[in-house]
Design an enzyme around this catalytic site. Structure first.
Site, short mmCIF file in Angstrom:
data_model
loop_
_atom_site.label_atom_id
_atom_site.label_comp_id
_atom_site.label_asym_id
_atom_site.label_seq_id
_atom_site.Cartn_x
_atom_site.Cartn_y
_atom_site.Cartn_z
N HIS A 263 16.14 -42.79 39.48
CA HIS A 263 16.45 -41.86 40.56
C HIS A 263 17.96 -41.66 40.63
O HIS A 263 18.50 -40.79 39.96
CB HIS A 263 15.85 -42.43 41.85
N HIS A 302 13.03 -33.19 34.21
CA HIS A 302 12.86 -33.39 35.66
C HIS A 302 11.39 -33.25 36.00
O HIS A 302 10.69 -32.44 35.41
CB HIS A 302 13.68 -32.35 36.44
N ASP A 358 22.25 -34.49 36.91
CA ASP A 358 23.03 -35.65 36.53
C ASP A 358 23.72 -35.52 35.18
O ASP A 358 24.50 -36.39 34.81
CB ASP A 358 22.15 -36.90 36.54
N1 CMC Z 1 14.38 -37.23 26.71
C1 CMC Z 1 13.42 -37.15 25.79
N2 CMC Z 1 12.13 -36.91 26.06
C2 CMC Z 1 11.81 -36.73 27.34
C3 CMC Z 1 12.77 -36.78 28.38
C4 CMC Z 1 14.10 -37.03 28.02
N3 CMC Z 1 15.05 -37.09 28.95
N4 CMC Z 1 12.15 -36.55 29.57
C5 CMC Z 1 10.86 -36.37 29.30
N5 CMC Z 1 10.65 -36.47 27.95
C6 CMC Z 1 9.39 -36.25 27.24
C7 CMC Z 1 8.46 -37.43 27.42
O1 CMC Z 1 8.63 -38.39 26.38
C8 CMC Z 1 7.11 -36.75 27.38
O2 CMC Z 1 6.83 -36.46 26.01
P1 CMC Z 1 5.29 -36.58 25.46
O3 CMC Z 1 4.55 -35.51 26.24
O4 CMC Z 1 5.40 -36.32 24.01
O5 CMC Z 1 4.85 -37.95 25.82
C9 CMC Z 1 7.34 -35.43 28.09
O6 CMC Z 1 8.74 -35.16 27.86
C10 CMC Z 1 7.05 -35.47 29.58
O7 CMC Z 1 7.77 -36.55 30.16
P2 CMC Z 1 7.32 -37.38 31.47
O8 CMC Z 1 7.91 -38.74 31.40
O9 CMC Z 1 5.84 -37.24 31.65
O10 CMC Z 1 8.00 -36.54 32.61
P3 CMC Z 1 8.22 -37.04 34.12
O11 CMC Z 1 8.10 -35.84 34.96
O12 CMC Z 1 7.35 -38.21 34.47
O13 CMC Z 1 9.71 -37.59 34.09
C11 CMC Z 1 12.05 -37.82 34.34
C12 CMC Z 1 10.80 -36.98 34.66
C13 CMC Z 1 13.26 -37.24 35.09
C14 CMC Z 1 11.85 -39.28 34.84
C15 CMC Z 1 12.29 -37.78 32.81
O14 CMC Z 1 12.50 -36.46 32.35
C16 CMC Z 1 13.45 -38.66 32.39
O15 CMC Z 1 13.28 -39.87 32.19
N6 CMC Z 1 14.69 -38.08 32.24
C17 CMC Z 1 15.86 -38.86 31.89
C18 CMC Z 1 16.38 -39.57 33.15
C19 CMC Z 1 17.05 -38.59 34.10
O16 CMC Z 1 17.86 -37.75 33.70
N7 CMC Z 1 16.73 -38.73 35.41
C20 CMC Z 1 17.38 -37.93 36.46
C21 CMC Z 1 16.43 -37.04 37.15
S1 CMC Z 1 17.30 -35.89 38.22
C22 CMC Z 1 17.86 -36.88 39.55
C23 CMC Z 1 16.84 -37.12 40.62
O17 CMC Z 1 16.18 -36.16 41.04
O18 CMC Z 1 16.74 -38.28 41.05
#
Ligand code: CMC
Length: 424
Positions: A263, A302, A358
């Protein structure tokens, strides 16, 4: 076409029509047909936990509005304190309302001396500033015991002012303590962001004058981070607040949620990632390794935005203005190259992974001299406005205590085994 859905219980053949209202269906209606059958939704991926008028996000189209106003217009034309007022009270303040609001917040920036002398000094010298902040916010409730009377709107307003006002003071104190520098008292002749910068950086000069471009950049970052509807920390605020705990205790829970790297910790992770990449020559190899499943591209993707995060665009512009004053952050070229490569790559485009808020915010903070440990603390200063808006709305709506159900998947009844008869 009817704006409703019909559900049928195939065990009994009974059906029920449920209206679709404001983009959702009331779970209580489903429960009339299905008593004792619960919706299974870990992480609340498909659950709306509030009917809220504060923040609107359209993730598919990259839209973010506070109380109907586009984030771009607020970032360009408002100050953080105006935006905090808007979020909490629903309308942009008039000149008189803004003067009163600014005055009230400015004159509540001081913290009790015991807080500084006894409480903060009790931490170990290398305590993480976010750990200090979480505890310090909770401790404030002991200084303001009247805060528990949440049914009184005037009393709520007072605590809201105190929290917004004292957050920068606590944040700066947590930083100064963790680097062994003496505490700097608030300077009430300064505006919100310059006052915070003074508490952070003042050394021996009689008055700390922050560079106006840096103060404005920080104020814009505070605006962009001020609210984001039902995110993890705002939900924590609502959960604890729904038990009618005082707002300081609820806010401490929200801060604790924000401490998590999924987060509030992502901009710190971006800086670490860019530092590890080290050079633009290594970007292609790094992107390849992410695609092969070795870690994530921090600052990308996101849960809600499946398009460019609108905040990221504003931050990119703000970064340029900051670097004109501070000099360019050497990690910027790596970030730009990384963004360029990722946005052309099918892996990222097909998954709708774009830079989020971020991706560039950490570069700005770092160029302004903030150590990475303080990044989530900066986020907390801004998000306090959103937490309080969510809390005030929830209390006003007299909403129920959060008490979800579970699907029990453990053992059935078992016979107790005395200690000496147990085996591993
Ligand atoms: N780099 C590479 N692959 C990614 C990334 C990334 N940053 N984010 C998602 N993916 C891939 C993931 O591996 C999955 O691939 P597959 O379908 O082949 O398994 C697909 O995209 C969907 O990912 P998810 O984990 O189901 O998506 P989510 O909605 O649960 O996660 C997230 C959202 C923000 C946690 C994730 O995108 C992430 O870990 N990003 C990096 C950390 C980050 O920048 N966080 C800040 C968020 S903004 C601040 C806030 O609002 O708090």
């Amino acid at each position: 076409m009817a704006e409703s859905i019909t559900i049928t219980d195939n065990r009994t053949g009974q059906s029920l029509e449920v209206p679709i209202k404001d983009g959702g269906v009331a779970a209580s209606e489903w429960s009339k047909l299905l008593p004792g059958i619960w919706f299974f939704d870990p992480g609340f991926l498909s659950t709306a936990d509030a009917a809220s008028s504060i923040t609107y996000i359209d993730g598919a189209n990259g839209i973010l509005r506070y109380r109907g106003y586009p984030i771009q217009e607020l970032a360009e034309q408002s100050t953080f304190l105006e935006v905090a007022y808007l979020l909490i009270w629903g309308e942009l303040p008039t000149q008189d309302q803004l003067e009163e609001w600014r005055h009230d917040i400015t004159y509540h920036t001081f913290i009790h001396e015991n807080m500084r002398k006894r409480f903060l000094e009790g931490f170990h010298y290398d305590a993480h500033p976010m750990g200090i902040l979480v505890s310090a916010v909770a401790a404030l409730s002991t200084f303001y015991p009247e805060a528990k009377h949440i049914e009184d709107p005037a009393n709520r307003r007072k605590q809201i002012i105190r929290l917004i006002a004292k957050m920068p003071t606590l944040a700066a104190a947590a930083h100064r303590f963790s680097v062994g520098m003496p505490f700097v008292y608030p300077d009430n002749s300064l505006e919100f962001a310059p006052n915070f910068l003074s508490m952070m950086w003042k050394v021996a000069e009689p008055r700390f004058e922050a560079h106006p471009a840096l103060s404005r950049a920080l104020d814009i970052l505070f605006i962009l981070h001020a609210d984001h509807e039902q995110n993890c920390s705002s939900t924590a605020m609502r959960v604890v607040g729904s038990a009618h705990a005082d707002p300081y205790s609820a806010c401490a829970a929200a801060c604790a949620a924000l401490y998590g790297p999924r987060h509030g910790g992502a901009n710190e992770a971006v800086i670490r990632m860019l530092t590890e990449i080290g050079s633009i020559d290594n970007v292609d190899a790094f992107v390849r390794s992410v695609k092969e499943g070795h870690g994530r591209l921090q600052g990308f993707g996101h849960r809600v935005y499946k398009n460019y995060d609108p905040r990221a665009k504003i931050i990119k512009r703000t970064a340029e203005e900051v670097f004109e004053v501070t000099g360019k952050n050497p990690l910027l070229d790596i970030a730009l190259k990384l963004e360029e490569v990722a946005l052309k790559d099918e892996y990222f485009t097909s998954r709708k992974l774009y830079p989020n808020v971020d991706f560039y915010s950490g570069l700005i903070y770092q160029a302004m001299g903030f150590p990475v440990d303080i990044f989530p603390v900066l986020f907390a200063i801004a998000r306090t406005a959103g937490w309080l808006a969510q809390w005030e709305e929830m209390v006003e709506q007299d909403s129920k205590i959060f008490r979800p159900r579970q699907l029990y998947v453990g053992e059935g009844e078992r016979q107790y085994v005395p200690l000496k008869e147990r085996s591993a």
